[in-house]
Enzyme design. Structure first.
Site, PDB file in Angstrom:
ATOM      1  N   LYS A 181       0.816  -1.220   0.000  1.00 21.97           N
ATOM      2  CA  LYS A 181       0.000   0.000   0.000  1.00 21.97           C
ATOM      3  C   LYS A 181       0.848   1.268   0.000  1.00 21.97           C
ATOM      4  O   LYS A 181       0.456   2.271  -0.579  1.00 21.97           O
ATOM      5  CB  LYS A 181      -0.973   0.008   1.177  1.00 21.97           C
ATOM      6  CG  LYS A 181      -2.074  -1.021   0.995  1.00 21.97           C
ATOM      7  CD  LYS A 181      -3.307  -0.737   1.806  1.00 21.97           C
ATOM      8  CE  LYS A 181      -4.423  -1.679   1.385  1.00 21.97           C
ATOM      9  NZ  LYS A 181      -5.600  -1.599   2.217  1.00 21.97           N
ATOM     10  N   LYS A 185      -5.425 -10.267  -6.029  1.00 22.72           N
ATOM     11  CA  LYS A 185      -6.566 -10.407  -5.120  1.00 22.72           C
ATOM     12  C   LYS A 185      -7.709  -9.486  -5.553  1.00 22.72           C
ATOM     13  O   LYS A 185      -7.453  -8.361  -5.993  1.00 22.72           O
ATOM     14  CB  LYS A 185      -6.054 -10.008  -3.724  1.00 22.72           C
ATOM     15  CG  LYS A 185      -7.043 -10.087  -2.607  1.00 22.72           C
ATOM     16  CD  LYS A 185      -6.385  -9.649  -1.302  1.00 22.72           C
ATOM     17  CE  LYS A 185      -6.540  -8.160  -1.090  1.00 22.72           C
ATOM     18  NZ  LYS A 185      -6.928  -7.765   0.270  1.00 22.72           N
ATOM     19  N   LYS A 190     -10.980  -3.791  -3.129  1.00 21.33           N
ATOM     20  CA  LYS A 190     -11.798  -2.569  -3.202  1.00 21.33           C
ATOM     21  C   LYS A 190     -11.116  -1.494  -4.026  1.00 21.33           C
ATOM     22  O   LYS A 190     -11.762  -0.690  -4.671  1.00 21.33           O
ATOM     23  CB  LYS A 190     -11.966  -1.968  -1.814  1.00 21.33           C
ATOM     24  CG  LYS A 190     -12.776  -2.751  -0.862  1.00 21.33           C
ATOM     25  CD  LYS A 190     -12.767  -2.021   0.480  1.00 21.33           C
ATOM     26  CE  LYS A 190     -13.395  -2.875   1.536  1.00 21.33           C
ATOM     27  NZ  LYS A 190     -12.590  -2.931   2.758  1.00 21.33           N
TER      28      LYS A 190
HETATM   29  N1  AQP Z   1     -10.146 -11.030  -2.208  1.00 22.33           N
HETATM   30  C1  AQP Z   1     -10.451 -11.449  -0.995  1.00 22.33           C
HETATM   31  N2  AQP Z   1     -10.715 -12.748  -0.765  1.00 22.33           N
HETATM   32  C2  AQP Z   1     -11.046 -13.204   0.474  1.00 22.33           C
HETATM   33  N3  AQP Z   1     -11.142 -12.377   1.543  1.00 22.33           N
HETATM   34  C3  AQP Z   1     -10.886 -11.072   1.352  1.00 22.33           C
HETATM   35  N4  AQP Z   1     -10.892 -10.012   2.175  1.00 22.33           N
HETATM   36  C4  AQP Z   1     -10.576  -8.891   1.496  1.00 22.33           C
HETATM   37  N5  AQP Z   1     -10.347  -9.193   0.216  1.00 22.33           N
HETATM   38  C5  AQP Z   1     -10.531 -10.537   0.098  1.00 22.33           C
HETATM   39  C6  AQP Z   1     -11.207 -10.110   3.592  1.00 22.33           C
HETATM   40  O1  AQP Z   1     -12.206  -9.145   3.891  1.00 22.33           O
HETATM   41  C7  AQP Z   1     -11.999  -8.674   5.214  1.00 22.33           C
HETATM   42  C8  AQP Z   1     -12.007  -7.191   5.252  1.00 22.33           C
HETATM   43  O2  AQP Z   1     -11.018  -6.623   4.457  1.00 22.33           O
HETATM   44  P1  AQP Z   1     -10.722  -5.091   4.666  1.00 22.33           P
HETATM   45  O3  AQP Z   1     -11.821  -4.279   4.169  1.00 22.33           O
HETATM   46  O4  AQP Z   1     -10.349  -4.831   6.054  1.00 22.33           O
HETATM   47  O5  AQP Z   1      -9.492  -4.738   3.873  1.00 22.33           O
HETATM   48  P2  AQP Z   1      -8.713  -5.359   2.738  1.00 22.33           P
HETATM   49  O6  AQP Z   1      -8.291  -6.744   3.045  1.00 22.33           O
HETATM   50  O7  AQP Z   1      -7.631  -4.387   2.551  1.00 22.33           O
HETATM   51  O8  AQP Z   1      -9.777  -5.346   1.569  1.00 22.33           O
HETATM   52  P3  AQP Z   1      -9.422  -4.998   0.115  1.00 22.33           P
HETATM   53  O9  AQP Z   1     -10.588  -5.180  -0.753  1.00 22.33           O
HETATM   54  O10 AQP Z   1      -8.187  -5.695  -0.306  1.00 22.33           O
HETATM   55  O11 AQP Z   1      -9.155  -3.439   0.218  1.00 22.33           O
HETATM   56  P4  AQP Z   1      -7.978  -2.643  -0.410  1.00 22.33           P
HETATM   57  O12 AQP Z   1      -8.177  -2.665  -1.875  1.00 22.33           O
HETATM   58  O13 AQP Z   1      -8.149  -1.274   0.189  1.00 22.33           O
HETATM   59  O14 AQP Z   1      -6.713  -3.319   0.021  1.00 22.33           O
HETATM   60  C9  AQP Z   1     -10.690  -9.288   5.722  1.00 22.33           C
HETATM   61  O15 AQP Z   1     -11.000 -10.407   6.516  1.00 22.33           O
HETATM   62  C10 AQP Z   1     -10.023  -9.721   4.460  1.00 22.33           C
HETATM   63  O16 AQP Z   1      -9.163 -10.828   4.668  1.00 22.33           O
END
Ligand code: AQP
Length: 342
Positions: free
Chosen positions: A118, A201, A204
């Site tokens: 990030k 992955k 968001k």
């Molecule tokens: N692709 C994924 N597959 C399975 N689990 C996922 N999680 C996120 N992406 C996947 C799980 O969702 C929960 C919350 O995630 P978060 O919102 O705290 O943040 P994150 O993991 O940073 O989500 P993103 O979508 O990947 O956001 P960005 O793009 O900002 O980095 C967690 O339990 C996570 O494991």
């Protein structure tokens, strides 16, 4: 003053940073709902303090927080059974995070892959909060003495760091006060991949909306995104070994298995030999049948935002009954003079 055994308690959180997607649903939300059937106290959190480690427009943050709460409830979390909170309404999270900032070591934080991903190359310009993110996450969990944390695969390293912080705190102060929390990373969809690139992955923050299925997508959009998902020209294999080296095929099969609550082997026993032209419509129908009721319910709940705000306020009250004594005991352990009754 110190505790030696820990009652099972579940905690997990999701950032209200918009674009809640199928990965969040299958990797986290759906599994929170599964935990609800077990007789364990559970706390689920909209981690708004985590969200602001990168820029959030204030109006969007408010909207996303309420939308996430609506998503939790629409997916099946009952705010009477589980405690639903917004992180900033329970100040002990941030207070314990400061203590953990003083326990965790810089080197531990520098090794976090999420920090490296990030912050990118320009680490000097990343926020201090982004660097300290895992200490706040440890505080989120340990301020409840949570023993189990259901998360997706991407959070494994942060959970290991949470254990390291608990172990170091207990060792430094000669107590057995914080539990060594277990990550619970289970099921076929612990890492849902982008629909456009099976090596990335689903996320968001991916600039391509076609890479993810949003929990607010309507049925047509879901079906279209699955139809356009990247695949390879081969037919589906009949056994899991045949998915080796085929990340996009593996991803779609994993998604199907998680939504149908089947194992990958069971899915392949049914669909092995089919072309994607046949499998994708099956997957689209399944995804729509599972997601559409949630999307509709989320929209309905969002029409009554006062109700959502009350649920969060009530959740914060219940949460603070747990967090205030744990923070107070922590302060006591580390030598802070506690206020006397006047
Ligand atoms: N692709 C994924 N597959 C399975 N689990 C996922 N999680 C996120 N992406 C996947 C799980 O969702 C929960 C919350 O995630 P978060 O919102 O705290 O943040 P994150 O993991 O940073 O989500 P993103 O979508 O990947 O956001 P960005 O793009 O900002 O980095 C967690 O339990 C996570 O494991």
């Amino acid at each position: 003053m110190t505790e030696t055994s820990f009652t099972p308690r579940v905690f997990s959180g999701i950032q209200p940073s918009g674009n809640l997607h199928l990965g969040n649903y299958l990797g986290a939300l759906k599994r929170f709902v599964d935990w609800q059937t077990k007789d364990v106290e559970s706390i689920y959190c909209m981690v708004d303090l985590h969200a602001i480690t990168v820029w959030q427009d204030p109006a969007d943050l408010r909207q996303s927080t309420r939308e996430l709460c609506a998503g939790f409830i629409a997916a099946g979390l009952d705010p009477e059974k589980s405690i639903l909170i917004n992180q900033s309404q329970v100040p002990e999270h941030a207070q314990l995070a400061w203590v953990f900032n003083c326990v965790a070591r810089m080197g531990w934080m520098q090794r976090m892959t999420q920090w490296k991903d990030k912050a990118g190359k320009n680490t000097q310009n990343a926020s201090l909060g982004l660097f300290a993110y895992p200490a706040l996450m440890a505080a989120d969990i340990l301020v409840y003495h949570a023993t189990h944390v259901p998360v997706g695969e991407d959070q494994k390293q942060h959970l290991e760091l949470t254990r390291d912080i608990a172990i170091k705190f207990n060792h430094d102060y000669g107590v057995n006060f914080f539990p060594e929390t277990e990550p619970v990373i289970e099921g076929a969809a612990t890492r849902v991949m982008s629909l456009r690139d099976g090596s990335k992955k689903m996320s968001k923050s991916d600039p391509s909306d076609a890479s993810r299925i949003n929990m607010t997508d309507d049925a047509d959009t879901i079906a279209k995104k699955i139809r356009k998902a990247k695949t390879d020209p081969e037919a589906l294999p009949s056994e899991a070994d045949g998915l080796e080296g085929r990340p996009e095929a593996r991803n779609l099969v994993n998604i199907y298995a998680a939504m149908a609550e089947m194992s990958v082997d069971q899915v392949l026993a049914d669909v092995g030999g089919k072309q994607f032209s046949e499998f994708k419509p099956m997957l689209a129908d399944l995804a729509v049948s599972k997601m559409a009721p949630i999307t509709t319910e989320m929209a309905r709940l969002m029409e009554n935002q006062d109700e959502i705000d009350k649920i969060l306020a009530r959740g914060a009250d219940r949460a603070r009954a747990i967090t205030a004594p744990i923070l107070s005991q922590t302060y006591d352990i580390i030598g802070m003079v506690r206020p006397v009754e006047l």
